[in-house]
Design a protein around this motif. Structure first.
Motif, short mmCIF file in Angstrom:
data_model
loop_
_atom_site.label_atom_id
_atom_site.label_comp_id
_atom_site.label_asym_id
_atom_site.label_seq_id
_atom_site.Cartn_x
_atom_site.Cartn_y
_atom_site.Cartn_z
N TYR A 60 0.74 -1.01 0.02
CA TYR A 60 -0.11 -0.14 0.12
C TYR A 60 0.83 1.16 -0.10
O TYR A 60 1.96 1.31 0.80
CB TYR A 60 -0.88 0.09 1.36
CG TYR A 60 -1.90 1.08 1.31
CD1 TYR A 60 -3.14 0.84 0.83
CD2 TYR A 60 -1.65 2.33 1.91
CE1 TYR A 60 -4.15 2.01 0.80
CE2 TYR A 60 -2.49 3.33 1.97
CZ TYR A 60 -3.68 3.16 1.49
OH TYR A 60 -4.85 4.20 1.68
N GLN A 104 -10.04 7.09 14.42
CA GLN A 104 -10.21 7.69 13.03
C GLN A 104 -10.34 6.41 12.07
O GLN A 104 -10.89 6.83 10.83
CB GLN A 104 -9.50 8.63 12.72
CG GLN A 104 -9.72 10.16 13.25
CD GLN A 104 -8.46 11.03 13.22
OE1 GLN A 104 -7.89 10.79 12.27
NE2 GLN A 104 -8.45 11.88 13.95
N SER A 105 -9.83 5.08 12.35
CA SER A 105 -9.66 4.38 11.57
C SER A 105 -10.85 3.18 11.58
O SER A 105 -10.97 2.18 10.96
CB SER A 105 -8.47 3.39 11.96
OG SER A 105 -7.27 4.49 11.57
N THR A 107 -14.90 2.75 11.09
CA THR A 107 -16.04 3.45 10.05
C THR A 107 -16.99 3.86 11.15
O THR A 107 -17.54 3.08 11.74
CB THR A 107 -16.39 2.54 8.99
OG1 THR A 107 -15.43 2.13 8.25
CG2 THR A 107 -17.37 3.35 8.41
N ASP B 211 -9.06 7.99 7.05
CA ASP B 211 -8.28 6.78 7.78
C ASP B 211 -9.08 5.52 7.64
O ASP B 211 -8.53 4.49 7.69
CB ASP B 211 -7.81 7.11 9.22
CG ASP B 211 -6.81 8.38 9.43
OD1 ASP B 211 -6.13 8.55 8.35
OD2 ASP B 211 -6.53 8.62 10.33
N TYR B 212 -10.37 5.46 8.00
CA TYR B 212 -10.92 4.40 8.14
C TYR B 212 -11.08 3.76 6.59
O TYR B 212 -11.22 2.64 6.63
CB TYR B 212 -12.48 4.65 8.60
CG TYR B 212 -13.52 5.64 8.13
CD1 TYR B 212 -13.35 7.03 8.63
CD2 TYR B 212 -14.30 5.45 7.29
CE1 TYR B 212 -14.22 7.72 8.34
CE2 TYR B 212 -15.13 6.48 6.72
CZ TYR B 212 -15.02 7.54 7.53
OH TYR B 212 -16.04 8.59 6.62
N GLN B 214 -8.88 4.11 4.34
CA GLN B 214 -7.52 3.24 4.22
C GLN B 214 -7.39 1.99 5.13
O GLN B 214 -7.05 0.79 4.73
CB GLN B 214 -6.30 4.24 4.95
CG GLN B 214 -4.98 3.65 4.79
CD GLN B 214 -3.96 4.41 5.19
OE1 GLN B 214 -3.95 5.74 5.31
NE2 GLN B 214 -2.88 4.07 5.86
N MET B 215 -7.80 1.88 6.39
CA MET B 215 -8.06 0.89 7.23
C MET B 215 -8.90 -0.32 6.37
O MET B 215 -8.23 -1.53 6.46
CB MET B 215 -8.63 1.21 8.59
CG MET B 215 -8.59 0.18 9.55
SD MET B 215 -7.03 -0.34 10.03
CE MET B 215 -7.18 -2.07 10.45
N HIS B 230 -18.70 1.48 3.68
CA HIS B 230 -17.87 2.32 4.52
C HIS B 230 -17.73 3.85 4.12
O HIS B 230 -17.74 4.37 4.98
CB HIS B 230 -16.41 1.73 4.61
CG HIS B 230 -16.14 0.53 4.94
ND1 HIS B 230 -15.83 0.29 6.38
CD2 HIS B 230 -16.44 -0.92 4.87
CE1 HIS B 230 -15.76 -1.01 6.67
NE2 HIS B 230 -16.10 -1.72 5.71
#
Lengths: 677, 318
Positions: A60, A104-105, A107, B211-212, B214-215, B230
């Motif tokens: 990535y 923040q990662s 959803t 970020d989410y 990307q996650m 998402h």
């Protein structure tokens, strides 16, 4: 266990195309091998490319980046040659990432249960009927209490530590063979961080996964990693076992990094690492570290050193690795400037009470009293002239709130603030006169937020000078330059915008702005938390020099106990907006301690692979302080019984001014703590 | 949640009440009144006195406001100054027409806008995005009467496919407005599509960089699943408010289109009433449009709250 590498990066270079059309490398010739079950730490300052390495291992790249050469392989798969479909099966399955900011990662519109189930559906061979049970099992495995409830929550309803645990559970869902961790505990409280790291260690041991742990925090690296790779300006500069790198580093940068970390056991100020890393593509032909290195020679400027075995056998990228041990690697900086004893208090807080909640209109009309416990309560502290008072505690302990109230930004609900022996200070900033405003200055945590991005440095500094001293013309100009020089930036910074400065330089400007007002009291709100350790050391040094020169009084708020120790004369420990302990720093950091201080100190990680944190209490979050009794009653490892729940503990004060608020007699407390350590 | 809803409803009602006062006061401050407007040159002496007597204009303004307001609450908007017809009836038919136009424009415009916005956000800076984004800017900046005129020229004058002007009478049933309504709907849909598209596009871009997302990518979630599960639920939240503003605009602010196409909607009625100095009608329409604005925005806020877990849980879980 076989010796085939799980992750192998060979001669990997990654870069982007700059504005002038040049290709600027972010990573240069990275070789990295991770074997099954091994945990590797990647350390370096921000911008060193460590996160890019971790993401590259997953195939990535952040927007704009591209591979310039080399390969990244996971179990033999060339990650940059795989098709999207093939990548999707590997990612999150055999190879999982735990992100830096889980808040923040995750959803925001999906419940925790749904997000975990998704991970299972994608990567688990289980029968879908078993998913709900497996989700609960995973949440239990990361030691989240009450998994059933957690599955129904949305991410924003969890605390930072809980979100991080959910992210770990999600990574575990695919039963990965390798786990990449991108600063997974940065931004968490010390206690939470320590618990998460213990969890990761245990998981790695149980499941035999390999881990790549990216962090700037050498303490965390020391705790979880077998091997450490030090990165600088997109290159690997040193590699070796954790013990080798952390106790006998052979690269000058690694030594500098270690020396810039404040340590709990050491009351000296940390040593700053001068200069800043080169911008991508700016390293030239020689060694990238040459401008900041004490050992730099003409050879270093002319040729780039290769990664070769150094003294002790660990590969190191330095021409002078044999002389690196002449450089200091512990904090041998100055002692913090100390206050003269017996001076009159500059600031005294008397029974300060602060509330964020305000009674609703209807309640006010009905004349109802707010019966909820106050956010901050019963704070009585006095600070002598020239003294630095450290305020420590976890997030939510009210430390920043108290600063805001002293600054007048948040009027207190009760109690009073006296400044310089005067009558009580007006409660809010609107009611204070210009002289009070000038004499109390506040420096914020994040200079990106506190400096107006459209104002030049000159405009930023001129404001207080015009406002408080009525300066104009050349006098104003000269004064700006003088102030900039005092924070070790030159007059050539005047025309720049904050965005053209590095993080450390921006924070210096913020310090300069506060000192432009020639204040008597400076309130520092986590001023180094957003900075790299090397820059942090420089800012601490600067604050200390300014204090020595001007006799300024500081109230220094930080969650980092070692930083507070380095700078403060006295330390106050806060829990849930209530004082637990206060006293001279040396006493607060020694025994006996309030049980909460003990928990905090136990959780601090030292950059030494031979130390282990002492974890006592659980890292549960508490949303509001208890209505009565000791504020720490619910987490206290030394709770003695019902008395803690019902009676507010008394202050027990010793001759040296060290005071602890606890029901346990100090002698007993001391004996218990000595026995345990 | 219910308490929250009731509070917002209460605040909305207060807003409408204040607006109604401003409207009433505004009409009151204007020189002349319903009688001078109606009687024109004969507005003097005995005749004027009689007229004012008849319409109760001699009572204090506050009393008349309270009467007007309480009648309006019961759905009685009074009678028009010209011809003494029931305003409620007149406005009712026009409101239906406006609603018809708005509904058609929304049915066509909103899905198109969201679809195109998502497409241009996902293929950011690619040719399809450049075409759509530039097109949107054109649709926003060209005045409606220009695009309307061009469409009439092309589709009804040159090609003769569609009627260029609405000839159906104001009281006709909805079905009789077809196919005359098509061109006005197209013009309106173009403008609103442009606005919504740009909002959706920037919101999709922001969310896809989050970020989410990307996650989720690094979790191995397939691309389209990321987009639909998402990204979009988060990206479409800001669209709700833009759509609400568009609805309010469609019901009260599309005078130009109504005039160009001779469409018998609320906006044109307002313009006619103003030029006739038919103050009771002006007052009534202003009140209706204000109520629509408040109502639509209230609905949008509540929808956002229901769709956004952050806001929803604020009220459902304490």
């Amino acid at each position: 266990m076989t010796d085939t590498p799980v992750i192998q990066l060979s001669d990997l270079s990654i870069g982007f195309t700059g504005r002038a059309g040049h290709t600027l490398p972010v990573l240069r010739n990275i070789d990295l091998t991770v074997r099954p079950g091994e945990s590797i730490g990647l350390v370096g300052e921000s911008g060193s490319g460590k996160s890019t390495v971790a993401l590259a291992a997953m195939g990535y790249l952040k927007r704009g980046l591209r591979v310039l050469g080399g390969t990244a392989r996971f179990e033999g798969h060339d990650m940059f040659a795989l098709k999207r479909r093939e990548l999707e099966t590997l990612r999150g399955g055999q190879l999982a990432l735990i992100p830096q900011n889980s808040g923040q990662s995750l959803t925001p519109t999906l419940r925790i249960g749904a997000q975990l189930t998704e991970a299972l559906r994608l990567h688990s061979r289980l029968d879908p009927a078993q998913f709900p049970d497996r989700v609960l099992e995973l949440l239990g495995q990361v030691r989240l209490p009450d998994p059933q409830t957690i599955t129904r929550r949305y991410p924003h309803e969890l605390s930072g530590g809980q979100q991080q645990r959910v992210a770990i559970a999600m990574a575990l869902a695919g039963e990965p063979r390798a786990l990449l961790l991108d600063e997974p505990t940065t931004g968490l409280d010390v206690t939470t961080q320590a618990h998460i790291l213990e969890l990761l260690r245990d998981l790695a041991r149980e499941t035999g996964m390999a881990m790549v742990y990216v962090s700037h925090d050498l303490g965390a690296i020391a705790r979880v990693c077998d091997r450490v790779v030090v990165m600088y300006a997109g290159e690997v500069v040193m590699e070796g076992s954790a013990r080798q790198v952390l106790t006998a580093p052979t690269h000058p940068y690694a030594r500098g990094l270690l020396a810039s970390i404040p340590k709990l056991s050491d009351p000296h100020l940390p040593m700053a690492l001068g200069g800043r890393p080169p911008a991508p593509g700016g390293a030239g032909d020689g060694c990238a570290f040459v401008d900041r290195c004490a050992l730099a020679s003409d050879l270093c400027r002319a040729t780039r050193p290769m990664l070769a075995p150094g003294p002790g056998g660990a590969p190191v990228r330095c021409h002078h690795a044999d002389r690196a041990d002449t450089l200091p690697m512990s904090s041998q900086g100055d002692h913090a400037a100390r206050a003269e004893a017996g001076t009159a208090p500059v600031l005294s807080l008397q029974d300060l009470e602060i509330r964020y909640s305000r009674p609703g209109l209807l309640d006010r009309l009905r004349g109802r009293e707010d019966t909820r416990p106050a956010t901050v309560d019963d704070i009585t502290i006095s600070i002598a002239k020239g003294e630095t008072l450290g305020l420590v505690g976890e997030s939510g302990s009210g430390k920043s709130t108290i600063l805001k109230t002293i600054a007048g930004l948040l009027p207190p609900a009760g109690g009073e603030i006296r400044f310089d022996g005067d009558a009580p200070l007006p409660r809010s900033v609107e009611q204070r006169g210009p002289d009070h405003l000038r004499r109390i200055q506040l420096i914020f945590q994040n200079p990106d937020d506190s400096l107006n991005p459209r104002h030049t440095i000159a405009e930023i500094l001129e404001q207080p000078l015009k406002l408080y001293f009525g300066l104009s013309g050349t006098a104003l100009q000269d004064r700006c330059v003088e102030i900039l020089e005092r924070v070790r930036l030159g007059g050539h910074y005047l025309d720049r915008l904050p965005s053209q400065l590095s993080g450390g330089e921006k924070q210096r400007v913020a310090v300069a702005r506060a000192f432009a007002a020639n204040p008597d009291l400076v309130l520092c709100d986590e001023v180094t938390s957003a900075l790299d350790v090397s820059v942090q050391a420089a800012v601490l040094e600067l604050l200390n020099d300014l204090k020595a020169a001007q006799g300024t009084t500081y109230v220094f708020v930080s969650h980092d106990l070692a930083v507070v120790r380095a700078l403060s004369d006295r330390v106050a420990v806060l829990y849930q907006g209530r004082l637990c302990e206060i006293g001279p720093s040396a006493e607060v950091y020694a025994l006996p301690s309030h049980p909460y201080t003990e928990v905090l100190l136990g959780a601090v990680l030292e950059p030494d692979p031979d130390t282990a944190p002492k974890l006592t209490a659980d890292d549960v979050i508490e949303l509001s302080p208890p209505a009565k009794g000791c504020p720490f009653q619910r987490r206290c490892p030394r709770k003695i019984g019902a008395r803690c729940d019902t009676d507010t503990p008394p202050w027990q004060t010793r001759d040296d001014g060290h005071a602890i608020r606890c029901h346990i007699p100090l002698d007993d407390l001391h004996r218990q703590q000595q026995a345990d350590s | 949640m219910l308490q929250m809803f009731l509070r917002r409803l209460f605040l909305g009602a207060i807003t409408v009440a204040i607006v109604s006062m401003i409207i009433f006061a505004g009409v009151e401050i204007l020189p002349g009144d319903a009688c001078t407007a109606f009687l024109e040159r004969e507005a003097q002496g005995r005749v004027l006195e009689n007229c004012r007597e008849e319409l109760d204009l001699n009572r204090p303004a506050v009393v008349r406001y309270l009467d007007w307001a309480s009648d309006a609450l019961r759905g009685d908007l009074g009678v028009s100054a010209n011809g003494q017809r029931s305003i409620a009836e007149m406005v009712g038919a026009r409101l239906q027409n406006s609603l018809l136009l708005a509904a058609c424009a929304l049915i066509v415009g909103v899905p198109t806008a969201i679809f195109l916005g998502v497409v241009s956000g996902l293929w950011r800076d690619r040719p399809v995005d450049l075409v759509l984004s530039t097109g949107a800017i054109f649709a926003m900046t060209i005045p409606e009467f220009v695009s309307a005129t061009v469409l009439i020229l092309v589709f009804s004058v040159w090609l003769g496919w569609l009627p260029g002007i609405v000839l159906t009478s104001a009281n006709a049933p909805a079905s009789e407005f077809f196919p005359e309504i098509i061109l006005p709907v197209v013009v309106l849909a173009m403008v609103m599509t442009a606005h919504i598209l740009r909002t959706v596009r920037s919101s999709v871009i922001e969310v896809m960089n989050s970020d989410y997302v990307q996650m989720a990518t690094l979790k191995g979630v397939p691309y389209w699943r990321i987009v639909f599960r998402h990204a979009l639920p988060n990206a479409l939240l800001p669209a709700i408010n833009v759509v609400a503003l568009t609805i309010a605009w469609l019901l009260g602010g599309v005078v130009v289109i109504e005039v160009v196409f001779n469409y018998p909607g609320l906006g044109r009625m307002m313009i006619d009433a103003i030029s006739d100095r038919d103050l009771p009608v002006v007052q009534a329409i202003a009140l209706i449009v204000a109520t629509v604005y408040v109502g639509v925005n209230l609905t949008a806020d509540l929808l956002t709250m229901v769709a956004n877990p952050r806001l929803r849980t604020l009220y459902t879980r304490k």
